[in-house]
Design an enzyme around this catalytic site. Structure first.
Site, PDB file in Angstrom:
ATOM      1  N   GLU A  44       0.831  -1.204   0.000  1.00 34.66           N
ATOM      2  CA  GLU A  44       0.000   0.000   0.000  1.00 34.66           C
ATOM      3  C   GLU A  44       0.870   1.260   0.000  1.00 34.66           C
ATOM      4  OE1 GLU A  44      -3.541   1.887   2.883  1.00 34.66           O
ATOM      5  OE2 GLU A  44      -2.296   0.217   3.559  1.00 34.66           O
ATOM      6  N   LYS A 116      -8.994   3.177  -2.149  1.00 38.19           N
ATOM      7  CA  LYS A 116      -9.352   2.463  -0.922  1.00 38.19           C
ATOM      8  C   LYS A 116     -10.750   2.888  -0.464  1.00 38.19           C
ATOM      9  CE  LYS A 116      -7.102   1.504   3.565  1.00 38.19           C
ATOM     10  NZ  LYS A 116      -5.877   1.837   4.333  1.00 38.19           N
ATOM     11  N   CYS A 152      -5.633  -2.954   1.815  1.00 37.59           N
ATOM     12  CA  CYS A 152      -5.432  -3.029   3.258  1.00 37.59           C
ATOM     13  C   CYS A 152      -6.729  -3.139   4.064  1.00 37.59           C
ATOM     14  CB  CYS A 152      -4.588  -1.847   3.740  1.00 37.59           C
ATOM     15  SG  CYS A 152      -3.823  -2.141   5.375  1.00 37.59           S
TER      16      CYS A 152
END
Length: 571
Positions: A44, A116, A152
């Site tokens: 990430e 994200k 994540c």
């Protein structure tokens, strides 16, 4: 069945170093290409480093991130990696705001990207302060296989992008991560990744960052699991590593696009023809998670090494007292930077015992450190005489003279000063502000006192296994701890026994339990009263303490944010 060779690049990025991180990505992509990989996945925000904190709010940095990403796609193609689909995390910016993003780079172009969705806002995370969530998912088709991606926290929360990919259909999910280390976290990851693979109906490759970033340390521990959650391979902790694994995938995922729950799924065609059959490599060996003391030790070594090196320090200095805390810090520093980079300073006062000075000199010999003696008696005498100091004020001025001496040596020689206090002392305020609390970094700031002893014993035992001299003198481990600021002083004069104290602090600090809960746990009421008063009164000291590596669930600092001016008291 269609085949695919995937490489998980578990690397150590540096926050803000776009050029250096781009070089890192090219280097490891080249290694992946040489290993015959068709896909390489980076952690990430690997291009920017993680976490970038308020750098995310600077438009200049976000624009530079996007520009470097475009340039990186061309560089990868020029380096002979154009046919490897590289999944790279970066910082994006659009009309909505900053984005925690990941892109796919292929044949010299940025061919897909997504943002994200789940933005963590707990513990050390403040992502809702910085980023806007994404609701679009780009599924790339490479060699006839559908590859989806989640970033994540998107696998740490139920539902969300994983569920949408499962409904839309994918053959493989990749997950770039920057998941900070804390004790026993590797126990959580494998069951989590296995559940998400089952939810997506596809194998899942979890790729995590390694390295230290201020108070955070990342341990890697990257994982690839099958659709059924069976572990295929696992990377070692705390080292850069390229994990290459061959996958047999069904290739039967649908190619439908559209809305799945709150997510819009888009299909991006990279290469439709399946690969010619090739002999797969054996799966890499599964790295076993480190035992607890080893895991903590390597976390602390990594955090100290990267804080020093990434901030341009080549050497460290600190008060080498002969006690257990400074001995463990010395051994950590020697492991992190080499004994020749460690400059221990004995700072005796009139109350310093001969055995403490002897233990400090012995420690320096064992680890190959530089060692000097700088008596502080004359300095203390000037302060005490001129100001008429007695009692606690006289004790504290000794610690402050030591702090001034260390900072002077730091200014003169460019050493990073290390504060040697542990979490237990920091919790109850058992340190002198502007004295033994001075420094630029505190390696064992998040290590309870009882764990300090356990780490010392473990490190010595490891040395003996390898036929080396144990770095920590046995006397430093076995003698009763003392600040040696007055005749015959012991820590137990001011504190409960450390075993009891650490148990109470674990419940109060990490467990957020109140007075009644602690009484119900069976702790003595009078000890609870005393400990809680000390903890609450010391918040101002903790705010001024140097940063140090986080290893527990709740470290002082970004994890635990209580007001200094605070009239609330438990009990």
């Amino acid at each position: 069945m269609p085949q695919l060779r995937i490489a998980a690049a578990q690397v150590n990025a540096r926050v803000g170093d776009l050029a250096g991180n781009a070089d890192l990505i090219v280097e490891w992509s080249r290694k992946a290409a040489e290993a015959g990989a068709h896909v390489v996945v980076f952690p990430e925000m690997c291009l920017t480093g993680y976490p970038v904190e308020d750098l995310a709010l600077r438009e200049s940095f976000a624009h530079a991130s996007r520009r470097t990403l475009d340039e990186l796609a061309v560089r990868l193609a020029d380096a002979g990696c154009g046919d490897v689909a590289a999944f790279v995390g970066y910082l994006d910016l659009d009309e909505v705001g900053p984005r925690n993003a990941a892109a796919v780079l292929y044949q010299g172009k940025v061919v897909a990207k997504q943002f994200k969705h789940h933005l963590p806002n707990y513990g050390v995370f403040d992502e809702r302060r910085y980023y806007q969530p994404g609701t679009e998912l780009d599924v790339v088709r490479l060699h006839g296989l559908e590859i989806g991606m989640v970033i994540c926290e998107d696998i740490w929360q139920d539902g969300g992008p994983i569920a949408a990919l499962g409904q839309a259909g994918v053959d493989l999910v990749v997950s770039p991560n920057a998941s900070p280390y804390e004790r026993n976290k590797d126990d959580q990851r494998l069951p989590l990744v296995a559940r998400r693979a089952a939810e997506a109906g596809a194998p899942l490759a979890y790729v995590n960052l390694i390295g230290g970033q201020d108070e955070l340390v990342f341990d890697g521990d990257s994982i690839v699991v099958t659709q059924e959650g069976r572990l295929l391979t696992r990377a070692p902790q705390f080292v850069e590593h390229l994990m290459v694994v061959d996958l047999d995938l069904p290739g039967t995922a649908p190619r439908t696009e559209g809305r799945f729950g709150e997510f819009d799924v888009r299909r991006v065609l990279l290469a439709d023809d399946p690969l010619p059959a090739y002999p797969p490599q054996p799966a890499p060996p599964i790295a076993e998670p480190l035992p607890e003391e080893a895991e903590v030790w390597f976390a602390l070594v990594t955090g100290l090494r990267d804080y020093a090196q990434k901030n341009g320090f080549r050497s460290v200095t600190f008060g080498m007292s002969g006690g257990i805390d400074s001995a463990v810090v010395a051994a950590l520093a020697a492991d992190a930077l080499g004994g020749g980079a460690v400059h221990g300073v004995s700072l005796p006062s009139q109350y310093s015992s001969d055995h403490s000075k002897d233990d400090a000199a012995d420690l320096a010999r064992r680890i190959g450190a530089h060692y000097q003696v700088q008596p502080i008696g004359d300095m203390v005498e000037v302060f005490v005489g001129q100001l008429g100091l007695t009692g606690l004020a006289e004790e504290n001025v000794q610690a402050r003279c030591r702090g001034v001496t260390l900072m002077g040596l730091s200014n003169q020689h460019g050493h990073l000063v290390l504060a040697t206090g542990n979490k237990t002392e920091l919790a109850v305020g058992y340190s002198t502000i502007y004295g033994d609390a001075v420094g630029g970094f505190a390696p064992i700031k998040d290590v309870p006192k009882t764990l300090v002893w356990a780490l010392a014993r473990w490190r010595n035992a490891e040395a003996e296994k390898r036929g080396e001299i144990p770095p920590i003198p046995e006397n430093s481990i076995t003698k009763p701890p003392s600040a040696e600021l007055r005749p015959g002083q012991l820590d137990t004069d001011s504190l409960p026994p450390y075993e009891l104290l650490d148990d109470i602090l674990d419940d109060y600090v990490e467990g957020d339990r109140g007075y009644d809960d602690l009484v119900a746990q069976g702790f003595p009421a009078e000890v609870i009263d005393r400990v809680l008063r000390m903890v609450d009164a010391a918040e101002y000291k903790r705010r001024q303490y140097p940063p140090g590596t986080k290893i527990t669930l709740k470290a002082f600092g970004r994890d635990r944010r209580l007001p200094i001016t605070n009239a609330w008291r438990e009990g």
